[in-house]
Design an enzyme around this catalytic site. Structure first.
Site, PDB file in Angstrom:
ATOM      1  N   HIS A 302       0.853  -1.186   0.000  1.00 53.67           N
ATOM      2  CA  HIS A 302       0.000   0.000   0.000  1.00 53.67           C
ATOM      3  C   HIS A 302       0.883   1.229   0.000  1.00 53.67           C
ATOM      4  O   HIS A 302       1.936   1.244   0.617  1.00 53.67           O
ATOM      5  CB  HIS A 302      -0.887   0.020   1.259  1.00 53.67           C
ATOM      6  CG  HIS A 302      -2.068   0.924   1.135  1.00 53.67           C
ATOM      7  ND1 HIS A 302      -1.992   2.271   1.349  1.00 53.67           N
ATOM      8  CD2 HIS A 302      -3.350   0.656   0.769  1.00 53.67           C
ATOM      9  CE1 HIS A 302      -3.199   2.815   1.162  1.00 53.67           C
ATOM     10  NE2 HIS A 302      -4.025   1.868   0.795  1.00 53.67           N
ATOM     11  N   ASP A 359      -7.998  -5.234  -0.044  1.00 55.15           N
ATOM     12  CA  ASP A 359      -8.471  -6.129  -1.112  1.00 55.15           C
ATOM     13  C   ASP A 359      -8.116  -7.584  -0.869  1.00 55.15           C
ATOM     14  O   ASP A 359      -8.588  -8.461  -1.602  1.00 55.15           O
ATOM     15  CB  ASP A 359      -7.866  -5.669  -2.446  1.00 55.15           C
ATOM     16  CG  ASP A 359      -8.411  -4.317  -2.851  1.00 55.15           C
ATOM     17  OD1 ASP A 359      -7.623  -3.406  -3.147  1.00 55.15           O
ATOM     18  OD2 ASP A 359      -9.656  -4.161  -2.816  1.00 55.15           O
TER      19      ASP A 359
END
Ligand code: SDX
Length: 424
Positions: A302, A359
């Site tokens: 991320h 996700d």
């Protein structure tokens, strides 16, 4: 006033420094080019703040996420998605009366104009539901003209929140050749979506509570995430004073990319590939580390979180609970857990501070709920709608906001003359 000093080509400049409510420090370069002739360069905007915002706070080092000051863990535990919509868009959790009124408006604006159904006849049966969602959201602007007054804006916000879930459910029914199921006025926002998705005209369908609660959690967790790629796109498009529907449609398209919201679909496809390849998850962890391969561990890493994404932590626990309650035994969940275990002990991932993101586990829950893989990013978009809307509204209401127009550093050819074709 705190200042930052810059020395450039034997000249010194003083730049004002601003500090956010959580102590974040920013150097204001608003006058840099005018005073020094220089611009800054920041590929991917990893170090650049595009705005000041009061909507969502993320602390990537410590895995903190708050919507308008409320920790995501508390919101996930205690609120309905429509409460969070009100919180993000209007700044606070609604009172009982406001919650009822907001919910009533969302219910009564769930239908799309009957003429809009004709668009579905034109889509290929294989059309990706994200293509349908982004185009149909843009089409809403042809039925509801750009808002002039604040009440018009509020009405278009209601219409968008209410109709997007109907469009999404209709795109699913279209893909499986079943008749559209219309929204019911006696159902909640999440119940209505699930009813439109899974009811069939031939028999009554009551939305199971486990599905309703799982969907509510997923939508709350996806509702906003400050200046991510798609939200920045909404702000960029909205900064030209494009209408709400056009701005959100652009955000839907940005979310579609596999590096962003499209990752949830790619995670399941990756887990399926590992299962089909005998479940050898260590092979794929090594592949993700191999720079000569273009394989990435989807759902990992991320730009902001250099710690466990708090949403992934919540979803990992929820995945166990929801699959058990649904009686689903999905081998892909075991593969996901093994992948996480191996990666979090491997120096390649540890040294780059790569952790599971939102996700990584979300798709396993959608899958257990019976939502098809190609609808996963649509589910992300339905969750992110209030966040996109809140940022579009905050930008519109900011008197200092102006059209987004970044600069560049030109590295192309210097001036030269056009030669006749015969001499080229
Ligand atoms: C979302 O911004 C948001 O807030 C987004 C989001 C939201 O709520 O809106 O949180 C939702 O989009 C989550 C991210 C979903 N995407 C994926 O899961 C795709 C896989 N992840 C990566 O592609 C990547 O981690 C990104 C896109 C998420 C972040 O990319 P960055 O910040 O540009 O990081 P990078 O590509 O520069 O990676 C740094 C290093 C590189 O290695 P080196 O050059 O240092 O050797 O880490 C490596 C990368 O190769 N790396 C990975 C990896 N992610 C980063 N290596 C293997 N597998 C991965 N998943």
């Amino acid at each position: 006033m705190t200042i930052a000093k810059l020395s450039l080509r034997d000249k010194d400049y003083e730049l004002p420094v601003t500090e956010g409510s959580e102590g974040e420090v920013a150097i204001d370069i608003g006058k840099l080019r005018k005073e020094s002739g220089a611009v800054t360069l920041d590929s991917g905007y990893g170090n650049t703040g595009s705005c000041e915002s009061a909507i969502t706070f993320i602390n990537g080092e410590n895995g903190i996420l708050r919507y308008r000051g409320y920790p995501i863990e508390q919101l996930a535990e205690t609120t309905r998605f429509t409460e969070v919509c009100h919180l993000l868009i209007y700044g606070d959790l609604p009172t009982e009366a406001k919650y009822e009124e907001f919910g009533r408006k969302l219910t009564y604006h769930s239908l799309i104009h009957e003429d809009m159904k004709k668009f579905f006849e034109g889509y290929a049966i294989t059309a990706h539901p994200m293509a349908i969602l982004s185009s149909m959201v843009s089409v809403l602007s042809s039925y509801y003209p750009a808002a002039q007054s604040e009440e018009d804006v509020d009405m278009n916000i209601i219409r968008l929140l209410a109709k997007a879930k109907t469009i999404a459910a209709f795109s699913f029914k279209k893909s499986i050749g079943q008749p559209f199921v219309y929204p019911q006025n006696d159902l909640s926002y999440t119940q209505n979506f699930l009813h439109m998705m899974f009811a069939v005209p031939a028999e009554p369908y009551e939305v199971p509570e486990v599905l309703d609660d799982a969907l509510n959690l997923l939508l709350v967790l996806h509702a906003d995430h400050e200046q991510n790629c798609s939200t920045s796109t909404v702000r960029m498009v909205g900064s030209s004073e494009a209408n709400l529907f056009a701005s959100i449609s652009a955000g839907i398209n940005a979310l579609w990319g596999p590096l962003h919201g499209g990752a949830n679909q790619k995670v399941i496809e990756m887990l399926q590939r590992i299962q089909d390849d005998g479940g050898n998850y260590k092979k794929y962890v090594n592949l993700a580390k191999d720079k000569t391969s273009d394989f990435r561990l989807m759902g990992f890493g991320h730009r902001v979180y250099k710690n466990y994404d708090p949403r992934a932590k919540i979803l990992k626990t929820a995945a166990d609970r929801v699959l058990e309650e649904l009686g689903v035994n999905d081998p892909l969940l075991d593969i996901a857990k093994h992948l996480e275990e191996v990666a979090l002990e491997d120096d390649y991932f540890v040294s780059r501070r790569l952790y599971p993101n939102v996700d990584f586990y979300s798709g396993l829950i959608y899958r257990a709920m019976g939502i098809p893989t190609n609808m996963f990013t649509v589910m992300f978009a339905l969750g992110r709608l209030p966040g996109w809307i809140a940022h579009w509204k905050e930008m519109r209401e900011d008197p200092s906001s102006r059209i987004h127009r970044p600069r560049q550093v030109y590295i192309g050819k210097t001036e030269r003359d056009v030669q006749p074709m015969s001499e080229r």
